[in-house]
Design a protein around this motif. Structure first.
Motif, PDB file in Angstrom:
ATOM      1  N   ASP A 181       0.862  -1.175   0.000  1.00  0.00           N
ATOM      2  CA  ASP A 181       0.000   0.000   0.000  1.00  0.00           C
ATOM      3  C   ASP A 181       0.902   1.230   0.000  1.00  0.00           C
ATOM      4  O   ASP A 181       1.401   1.661   1.043  1.00  0.00           O
ATOM      5  CB  ASP A 181      -0.890  -0.020   1.246  1.00  0.00           C
ATOM      6  CG  ASP A 181      -2.166   0.779   1.071  1.00  0.00           C
ATOM      7  OD1 ASP A 181      -2.345   1.367  -0.007  1.00  0.00           O
ATOM      8  OD2 ASP A 181      -2.972   0.817   2.016  1.00  0.00           O
ATOM      9  N   PHE A 182       1.140   1.794  -1.190  1.00  0.00           N
ATOM     10  CA  PHE A 182       2.162   2.818  -1.348  1.00  0.00           C
ATOM     11  C   PHE A 182       1.570   4.211  -1.560  1.00  0.00           C
ATOM     12  O   PHE A 182       0.539   4.370  -2.212  1.00  0.00           O
ATOM     13  CB  PHE A 182       3.063   2.467  -2.530  1.00  0.00           C
ATOM     14  CG  PHE A 182       3.750   1.145  -2.385  1.00  0.00           C
ATOM     15  CD1 PHE A 182       4.803   0.989  -1.486  1.00  0.00           C
ATOM     16  CD2 PHE A 182       3.342   0.046  -3.124  1.00  0.00           C
ATOM     17  CE1 PHE A 182       5.435  -0.230  -1.341  1.00  0.00           C
ATOM     18  CE2 PHE A 182       3.973  -1.173  -2.984  1.00  0.00           C
ATOM     19  CZ  PHE A 182       5.022  -1.322  -2.075  1.00  0.00           C
ATOM     20  N   ALA A 183       2.271   5.201  -1.024  1.00  0.00           N
ATOM     21  CA  ALA A 183       1.858   6.596  -1.206  1.00  0.00           C
ATOM     22  C   ALA A 183       2.157   7.041  -2.628  1.00  0.00           C
ATOM     23  O   ALA A 183       3.175   6.656  -3.214  1.00  0.00           O
ATOM     24  CB  ALA A 183       2.599   7.490  -0.218  1.00  0.00           C
ATOM     25  N   GLY A 184       1.268   7.869  -3.169  1.00  0.00           N
ATOM     26  CA  GLY A 184       1.484   8.438  -4.484  1.00  0.00           C
ATOM     27  C   GLY A 184       1.875   9.897  -4.417  1.00  0.00           C
ATOM     28  O   GLY A 184       2.265  10.491  -5.423  1.00  0.00           O
ATOM     29  N   ASP A 185       1.786  10.492  -3.225  1.00  0.00           N
ATOM     30  CA  ASP A 185       2.186  11.882  -3.020  1.00  0.00           C
ATOM     31  C   ASP A 185       2.606  12.058  -1.574  1.00  0.00           C
ATOM     32  O   ASP A 185       2.491  11.138  -0.757  1.00  0.00           O
ATOM     33  CB  ASP A 185       1.046  12.848  -3.387  1.00  0.00           C
ATOM     34  CG  ASP A 185      -0.206  12.591  -2.576  1.00  0.00           C
ATOM     35  OD1 ASP A 185      -0.155  12.742  -1.336  1.00  0.00           O
ATOM     36  OD2 ASP A 185      -1.243  12.215  -3.161  1.00  0.00           O
ATOM     37  N   TYR A 186       3.098  13.239  -1.229  1.00  0.00           N
ATOM     38  CA  TYR A 186       3.671  13.464   0.097  1.00  0.00           C
ATOM     39  C   TYR A 186       2.631  13.790   1.157  1.00  0.00           C
ATOM     40  O   TYR A 186       2.979  14.054   2.298  1.00  0.00           O
ATOM     41  CB  TYR A 186       4.724  14.579   0.025  1.00  0.00           C
ATOM     42  CG  TYR A 186       5.896  14.175  -0.843  1.00  0.00           C
ATOM     43  CD1 TYR A 186       6.874  13.325  -0.343  1.00  0.00           C
ATOM     44  CD2 TYR A 186       5.997  14.601  -2.158  1.00  0.00           C
ATOM     45  CE1 TYR A 186       7.936  12.909  -1.136  1.00  0.00           C
ATOM     46  CE2 TYR A 186       7.058  14.199  -2.959  1.00  0.00           C
ATOM     47  CZ  TYR A 186       8.020  13.357  -2.447  1.00  0.00           C
ATOM     48  OH  TYR A 186       9.061  12.941  -3.235  1.00  0.00           O
ATOM     49  N   ASN A 187       1.342  13.769   0.804  1.00  0.00           N
ATOM     50  CA  ASN A 187       0.295  14.000   1.797  1.00  0.00           C
ATOM     51  C   ASN A 187      -0.246  12.698   2.359  1.00  0.00           C
ATOM     52  O   ASN A 187      -1.080  12.709   3.249  1.00  0.00           O
ATOM     53  CB  ASN A 187      -0.864  14.793   1.171  1.00  0.00           C
ATOM     54  CG  ASN A 187      -0.438  16.175   0.729  1.00  0.00           C
ATOM     55  OD1 ASN A 187       0.233  16.871   1.483  1.00  0.00           O
ATOM     56  ND2 ASN A 187      -0.806  16.567  -0.477  1.00  0.00           N
ATOM     57  N   SER A 188       0.224  11.576   1.844  1.00  0.00           N
ATOM     58  CA  SER A 188      -0.303  10.276   2.244  1.00  0.00           C
ATOM     59  C   SER A 188       0.420   9.732   3.471  1.00  0.00           C
ATOM     60  O   SER A 188       1.622   9.948   3.639  1.00  0.00           O
ATOM     61  CB  SER A 188      -0.157   9.284   1.085  1.00  0.00           C
ATOM     62  OG  SER A 188      -0.475   7.968   1.511  1.00  0.00           O
TER      63      SER A 188
END
Length: 367
Positions: free
Chosen positions: A245-252
């Motif tokens: 489950d990976f972040a796609g941006d720095y707000n995740s």
């Protein structure tokens, strides 16, 4: 200046144990190629604080005299330089030599110099950092490199630099041994994590006092108990990686490996320890790990915002497993979020209570 113990006296005592040192100087030079960020960072330490070490609050430590330009109570100039000059003449010992900043190659400086610390009293010419290292390191009871610049060269040693910068062990040799019988102690970080350095320094001081063994170091001369695990192993986002489950941006809040985090391969304890008073640490507050504690920093980890080369393969391999695990855990989570069916206010007991043993009734004789 008054000598406390000679190196020879401190080197041996009956039984093969080092003699206890009851008073010691810390000569801290931050004139390497640096921003003095490590000194500033250390002022935030609380376990222990630099003030507690210097003021003798911590039981069992030698009396410490700290000579650091940022923390010095002197007015500077020759007053501040006096203990350094005395140590270079062999008139001040024992002392711990702390080096902050990367070491330039003064053999390629042309007609000038890269960095200096004070002037030669006779000629007025600047005395280079290298001049001081050549004279102080061999006499030091212990030599400690603070921050990634001093340990492995850091930013100033990256490809294309004109100074030929390097870490202290590159300059002195990786097999260097201090007068106290210790290898160089490397505490990397850009800047160093405050408690990491103060904890290491305290261990060295306890060793000087004769009440602790030498600090255990790894092959890169880092304290093993601090740098033996990776960022990923202590990261509070690590479970997202396991579930693909990976972040796609720095707000995740999810795993940041696809947006530039090198945590799975970086030796650093900051996610577990925090930055100040247990709070912060790069991934903990939304920052990616750019591997600032590593010997290959920064060259091997740029561009910082790009996904690490191995991350595409590892994240692809974990994807089917992670998707299945995430689904199964979701089902179990739904079940775990339901109360047992016997939690009710009806007039019957449905918990399954059925004792298999009851105490026997006893009769009492009447008198």
């Amino acid at each position: 200046m008054k000598q406390q113990h000679t190196i020879e006296e401190s080197a041996n005592r009956p039984g093969g144990r080092p003699a206890a040192i009851d008073e010691i100087h810390i000569l801290w030079i931050s004139e390497g190629m640096s921003c003095d960020g490590d000194t500033v960072s250390v002022t935030a330490s609380s376990q222990p604080s630099i003030e507690d070490v210097v003021n003798g609050v911590i039981p069992g430590l030698p009396k410490v005299h700290l000579h650091n330009k940022v923390l010095s109570p002197t007015l500077g100039g020759e007053h501040f330089l006096a203990p350094f000059r005395a140590a270079a003449r062999g008139e001040l010992e024992p002392f711990i030599f702390v080096v902050e900043g990367s070491i330039p190659n003064e053999k390629i400086n042309g007609e000038g110099y890269w960095t200096s610390f004070g002037n030669d009293p006779e000629t007025g010419e600047p005395l280079t950092l290298n001049w001081w290292i050549d004279r102080l390191a061999p006499r030091a009871w212990a030599v400690v490199a603070i921050g990634t610049c001093a340990t492995y060269g850091g930013i100033h040693a990256m490809a294309g630099n004109p100074t030929g910068c390097m870490g202290l062990a590159d300059y002195l040799g990786w097999d260097f041994t201090s007068a106290g019988g210790l290898p160089i102690v490397n505490v990397p970080g850009c800047p160093v994590q405050p408690e990491n350095f103060m904890e290491t320094l305290t261990w060295v001081l306890y060793h000087a006092a004769g009440s602790a063994p030498p600090p255990p170091l790894d092959e890169m001369l880092r304290p093993q108990w601090l740098f033996g695990k990776t960022v990923h192993e202590g990261c509070d986002r690590g479970s997202y990686y396991e579930q693909a489950d990976f972040a796609g941006d720095y707000n995740s809040p999810k795993c940041q490996v696809k947006i530039g985090c090198w945590g799975p391969v970086v030796n650093c304890n900051v996610p577990k320890r925090g930055w100040m008073s247990g709070i912060g640490g790069c991934p903990n507050v939304g920052g990616i790990c750019i591997a600032c504690t590593m010997p290959g920093f920064p060259d091997k980890f740029m561009p910082f915002m790009d996904m690490p080369p191995g991350a595409s393969l590892s994240s692809a391999l974990v994807k089917p497993y992670g998707a299945f695990i995430r689904r199964m855990r979701g089902i179990t989570n739904v079940t775990a979020n339901k109360e047992p069916k016997w939690h009710h206010n009806r007039d019957e007991l449905t918990t399954g209570y059925d004792p298999r043993w009851r105490p026997r009734r006893t009769t009492t004789r009447s008198r």
